[in-house]
Design a protein around this motif. Structure first.
Motif, short mmCIF file in Angstrom:
data_model
loop_
_atom_site.label_atom_id
_atom_site.label_comp_id
_atom_site.label_asym_id
_atom_site.label_seq_id
_atom_site.Cartn_x
_atom_site.Cartn_y
_atom_site.Cartn_z
N ALA A 1 0.87 -1.17 0.00
CA ALA A 1 0.00 0.00 0.00
C ALA A 1 0.91 1.22 0.00
O ALA A 1 1.80 1.34 0.81
CB ALA A 1 -0.89 0.02 1.23
N GLY A 2 0.68 2.12 -0.94
CA GLY A 2 1.47 3.33 -0.96
C GLY A 2 2.72 3.22 -1.81
O GLY A 2 3.49 4.17 -1.87
N HIS B 1 4.84 3.70 -4.91
CA HIS B 1 4.70 4.61 -6.04
C HIS B 1 5.29 3.93 -7.27
O HIS B 1 6.46 3.56 -7.27
CB HIS B 1 5.41 5.93 -5.76
N GLU C 1 6.34 4.87 -10.13
CA GLU C 1 7.45 5.47 -10.86
C GLU C 1 8.78 5.32 -10.11
O GLU C 1 9.84 5.57 -10.66
CB GLU C 1 7.20 6.97 -11.11
N PHE C 2 8.71 4.96 -8.84
CA PHE C 2 9.93 4.92 -8.05
C PHE C 2 10.51 3.52 -7.96
O PHE C 2 9.79 2.54 -8.10
CB PHE C 2 9.67 5.50 -6.67
N LEU D 1 9.92 4.73 1.71
CA LEU D 1 8.60 5.32 1.82
C LEU D 1 7.64 4.41 2.59
O LEU D 1 6.97 4.84 3.55
CB LEU D 1 8.07 5.56 0.41
N LEU E 1 8.47 4.10 6.27
CA LEU E 1 8.04 5.26 7.05
C LEU E 1 6.54 5.21 7.30
O LEU E 1 6.06 5.53 8.39
CB LEU E 1 8.40 6.56 6.33
N ILE E 2 5.80 4.81 6.28
CA ILE E 2 4.35 4.71 6.44
C ILE E 2 4.01 3.67 7.51
O ILE E 2 3.12 3.86 8.32
CB ILE E 2 3.67 4.34 5.10
N ARG F 1 13.92 6.41 9.93
CA ARG F 1 14.91 6.30 8.86
C ARG F 1 16.05 5.36 9.21
O ARG F 1 16.50 4.58 8.39
CB ARG F 1 15.49 7.68 8.56
N ALA G 1 9.74 12.82 9.12
CA ALA G 1 10.55 12.06 8.15
C ALA G 1 9.68 11.64 6.98
O ALA G 1 10.09 11.72 5.82
CB ALA G 1 11.17 10.85 8.82
N LEU G 2 8.47 11.20 7.28
CA LEU G 2 7.57 10.77 6.21
C LEU G 2 7.16 11.97 5.37
O LEU G 2 7.11 11.89 4.14
CB LEU G 2 6.34 10.09 6.81
N SER H 1 8.83 14.70 4.81
CA SER H 1 9.89 15.15 3.92
C SER H 1 10.10 14.14 2.79
O SER H 1 10.35 14.52 1.65
CB SER H 1 11.18 15.43 4.68
N THR H 2 9.94 12.85 3.10
CA THR H 2 10.07 11.86 2.03
C THR H 2 8.96 12.02 0.99
O THR H 2 9.21 11.94 -0.21
CB THR H 2 10.01 10.43 2.60
N LEU H 3 7.76 12.27 1.48
CA LEU H 3 6.64 12.43 0.55
C LEU H 3 6.81 13.69 -0.30
O LEU H 3 6.46 13.70 -1.48
CB LEU H 3 5.31 12.49 1.31
N ARG I 1 9.34 12.93 -2.83
CA ARG I 1 8.75 12.03 -3.79
C ARG I 1 7.86 12.79 -4.77
O ARG I 1 7.88 12.56 -5.96
CB ARG I 1 7.91 10.99 -3.05
N ASN J 1 9.96 14.76 -7.15
CA ASN J 1 10.60 13.88 -8.12
C ASN J 1 9.59 13.31 -9.09
O ASN J 1 9.86 13.17 -10.27
CB ASN J 1 11.31 12.72 -7.42
N ALA J 2 8.43 12.96 -8.56
CA ALA J 2 7.44 12.27 -9.38
C ALA J 2 6.88 13.18 -10.44
O ALA J 2 6.47 12.74 -11.50
CB ALA J 2 6.31 11.74 -8.51
N ARG K 1 9.22 12.93 -13.35
CA ARG K 1 9.94 11.70 -13.63
C ARG K 1 9.40 11.05 -14.90
O ARG K 1 8.22 11.01 -15.14
CB ARG K 1 9.83 10.72 -12.46
N ARG L 1 -5.67 9.99 -1.98
CA ARG L 1 -4.89 8.92 -1.35
C ARG L 1 -5.76 8.02 -0.49
O ARG L 1 -5.36 7.57 0.57
CB ARG L 1 -3.73 9.49 -0.53
N LEU M 1 -4.15 4.84 0.69
CA LEU M 1 -3.33 4.85 1.91
C LEU M 1 -4.19 4.91 3.16
O LEU M 1 -3.93 4.24 4.15
CB LEU M 1 -2.42 6.08 1.91
N LEU N 1 -1.97 6.13 8.53
CA LEU N 1 -1.38 7.42 8.23
C LEU N 1 -2.31 8.55 8.66
O LEU N 1 -3.48 8.54 8.32
CB LEU N 1 -1.21 7.46 6.71
#
Lengths: 394, 262
Positions: A107-108, A110, A112-113, A121, A124-125, A130, B17-18, B20-22, B25, B28-29, B32, B95, B98, B104
């Motif tokens: 779930a979650g 992506h 493209e990654f 990702l 973290l979810i 980290r 942290a999540l 900043s990662t999102l 992402r 970038n996405a 991309r 989302r 999710l 989340l």
């Protein structure tokens, strides 16, 4: 306060959903405004769907509890309530310890990654930090067996690869409480077995597990206790074997309620392997024996006993029939014993079914789930072989 | 500030942290898989600026000096704002995968949109400075107030995005309404014209338009080389704080149903 040794406590939980029709689900501002502020407009009758009715469930530390039931019986809702995704309408939910919910692998993700980026990702979810992700990274990649693909975008993965990565991440969380929705059969045979091994280790470590499944074999194999949900209520709870037996009987009797009832199973259908009694797991190439007592009512019609092996999804793989010697005047009882050896079918989930036929009337009498596993040392094919070791004299 | 808002902010911090990662992402996405990739961050506003320059400067002869530079100074923050609010509005509904499968906290989703649009603005700044060099715009001390202006815009955008994203779960029409309102608001903000060029009797529209003040602050810094109107920025921040508080209350009262409805 709940006891120290209880991991999940669901107390008297009821969950209601508003029952929406599609149009009503996307209420417009205007209609909402007219309805609520001015009291004008047609008020839609609010229909409620009760997914869980006053459900109680206590899972002690290190226990694994499985939940079965038909589609829509509230199993997944129960799991989502335990996971904290849904909030109960009434009742109380307490979960102690670090929870990982494996409701949907990946779930979650992506598309493209790369797998690498998605590990971070997804981790973290799932609530890892980290550093924790960095520490487990190699382990996750190793376990998923993605090798060089870890740097390719996830959209190029096969569905099996996605699930493998998802499972590898989820299991690496090292949770104290695992909530699992139907994922114990992941990927191909090799990976599924690896997952099972991992799950067994996880259980050994004392992880508490609540799982929802349609696979009766999984339930019997993995759970210390089982509950059977029907229409949001706990119908029966107990040891898995017993719950499965009651559940399958209920299902088969519901299926055959419309048919005639002059042939009946007395007691239960028991499956036996090589010597041992009442197992649900069989070795491929070994033997399986289905034993049951059958009562035949008096009657002049010719009646046949039908035995079949169904695939996990219900496709008949094998059928055999045998005429029942019936007496016109009085009823009779038999013990039927069908032995299949060698059991030469792929490893997986199956059902053993007994039924009968009279004319063109068919009726299912009883079903039991079982699981076939393979025992070989390696390779992808199970070649029939004999192996001799002869002392060599020069 | 009430305890609810503080609790929500604390939750955002635990998930930083999540977040900043999102954000990474999302940035970038965005590009991309495209050949020019990150260059679209520059190309998109540049092409839009060229369109507006052609329409308003060449065809309609605006007599503003360095018109293109004026447009791009206001267009970049506007794009960040409308992007944050527009995509922020659908961020929770988009989302649902999710929200229905993980625990989340939904409130991070609009924040991620706001922050990624802000980051996109910052990445676009080099074009602005390149233009400033070309037209030899005087850039001085007022530049120091840019972080403050950007911070105010983040709070304003987040306050709105959090409310809209929560409300959109229940009224899907909102996302369409917002799309149109943003177009209207674009022309009610001095992005492609100067307030001075507007007839006196309509100037009140800008006096009372908080977003006009927000965009105006960027013009002050980059185009007029003067300090922005701090009183207006203070009022904007105060207003945004109130909206943020209300948004949080609304979010708190509704977010438990998101997993079922989104």
């Amino acid at each position: 306060m709940m006891d120290q040794d209880v991991s999940i406590e669901i107390a008297n939980v009821t969950k209601e959903f508003k029952s929406f029709r599609v149009r009503a689900a996307h209420t417009t501002l205007k209609s909402q405004f007219l309805r609520s502020v001015l009291g004008k407009g047609e008020t839609l009758p609010e229909r409620k769907l009760t997914a869980l009715h006053e459900v109680d469930l206590v899972v002690r530390n290190g226990m694994s509890v499985g939940c079965i039931g038909a589609n829509g019986s509230g199993k997944s809702t129960l799991l989502k309530i335990a996971a904290g995704i849904y909030r109960p309408t009434t009742g109380r939910v307490t979960v102690r310890g670090k929870v990982a919910s494996l409701l949907d692998l990946g779930a979650g993700f992506h598309p493209e990654f790369s797998g690498r980026e998605n590990i971070t990702l997804n981790g973290l979810i799932l609530g890892l930090s980290r550093q924790e992700i960095r520490r487990r990274f190699d382990e996750i990649v190793d376990f998923s067996e993605l090798g060089g693909f870890i740097d390719a975008p996830v959209r190029t993965y096969s569905s099996g690869m996605v699930v493998r990565l998802g499972f590898a991440i989820a299991i690496s969380v090292d949770a104290e409480v695992l909530l699992i929705d139907e994922i114990l059969s992941v990927g191909d045979e090799h990976f599924a077995r690896k997952c099972e091994k991992k799950m067994a280790e996880t259980r050994q470590k004392g992880t508490t597990i609540l799982l929802v499944t349609h696979s009766l074999g999984t339930l019997e194999k993995w759970c210390d206790e089982a509950i059977w949900l029907d229409a949001g209520r706990v119908v029966f709870r107990g040891i898995p074997r017993e719950v499965v037996a009651r559940y399958t009987n209920a299902v088969t009797s519901a299926e055959s309620r419309s048919g005639a009832s002059d042939v009946a199973i007395d007691g239960d259908l028991s499956l036996r392997g090589e010597g041992d009694e009442g197992t649900a797991v069989f070795l491929r190439g070994g033997a399986i024996e289905g034993v049951a007592r059958v009562n035949v009512a008096a009657g002049g019609e010719r009646r046949f006993l039908l035995a079949s092996i169904l695939s996990g999804s219900g496709i008949p793989l094998f059928e055999a029939e045998s005429e029942l010697p019936s007496k016109r005047e009085e009823s009779s009882a038999f013990e039927t014993r069908l032995r299949i050896a060698p059991l030469d079918i792929e490893s997986g989930e199956y059902r053993f079914q007994l039924g009968f036929r009279a004319g063109d009337k068919h009726k299912v009498l009883v079903q039991r789930g079982f699981r076939v596993i393979e025992q070989r040392d390696g390779g992808v094919s199970n070649l029939r072989h004999t192996w001799t070791l002869t002392p060599h004299r020069p | 500030m009430s305890a609810d808002v503080l609790r929500n902010i604390k939750e955002l911090l635990t998930y930083r942290a999540l977040v900043s990662t999102l954000v990474t992402r999302e940035l970038n996405a965005r590009y991309r898989g495209s050949v020019l990739g990150f260059f679209w961050t520059f190309l998109n506003p540049l092409l839009l600026t060229l369109v507006y320059s052609f329409v308003f400067d060449v065809a309609m002869r605006s007599n503003l000096s360095n018109y293109t530079y004026y447009v791009i100074a206001g267009l970049l923050p506007w794009l960040a704002f409308s992007g944050a609010v527009g995509s922020g509005c659908v961020s929770i509904c988009d989302r649902r995968d999710l929200l229905s499968k993980t625990r989340l906290p939904a409130q991070i989703l609009p924040l991620v949109t706001v922050l990624s649009n802000t980051a996109n603005y910052l990445f676009g700044l080099p074009i602005l400075f390149a233009f400033a060099l070309i037209v030899q715009a005087p850039l001085g001390w007022p530049l120091l107030s840019l972080p403050l202006v950007v911070a105010v815009q983040i709070v304003v955008s987040h306050a709105l995005a959090l409310f809209l994203a929560s409300a959109n779960v229940f009224f899907r029409d909102l996302q369409h309404i917002i799309g149109n309102l943003l177009t209207l608001l674009f022309f009610l903000c001095p992005v492609v014209y100067q307030i001075r060029a507007v007839p006196k009797e309509y100037q009140f529209l800008f006096e009372w338009n908080p977003f006009a003040h927000m965009i105006g602050a960027y013009h002050d810094i980059f185009y007029y080389d003067r300090w922005p109107n701090f009183a207006a920025l203070g009022a904007l921040l105060g207003g945004a704080a109130i909206v943020l508080w209300l948004s949080n209350r609304y979010y708190d009262s509704r977010h438990e149903a998101f997993a079922e409805l989104a």
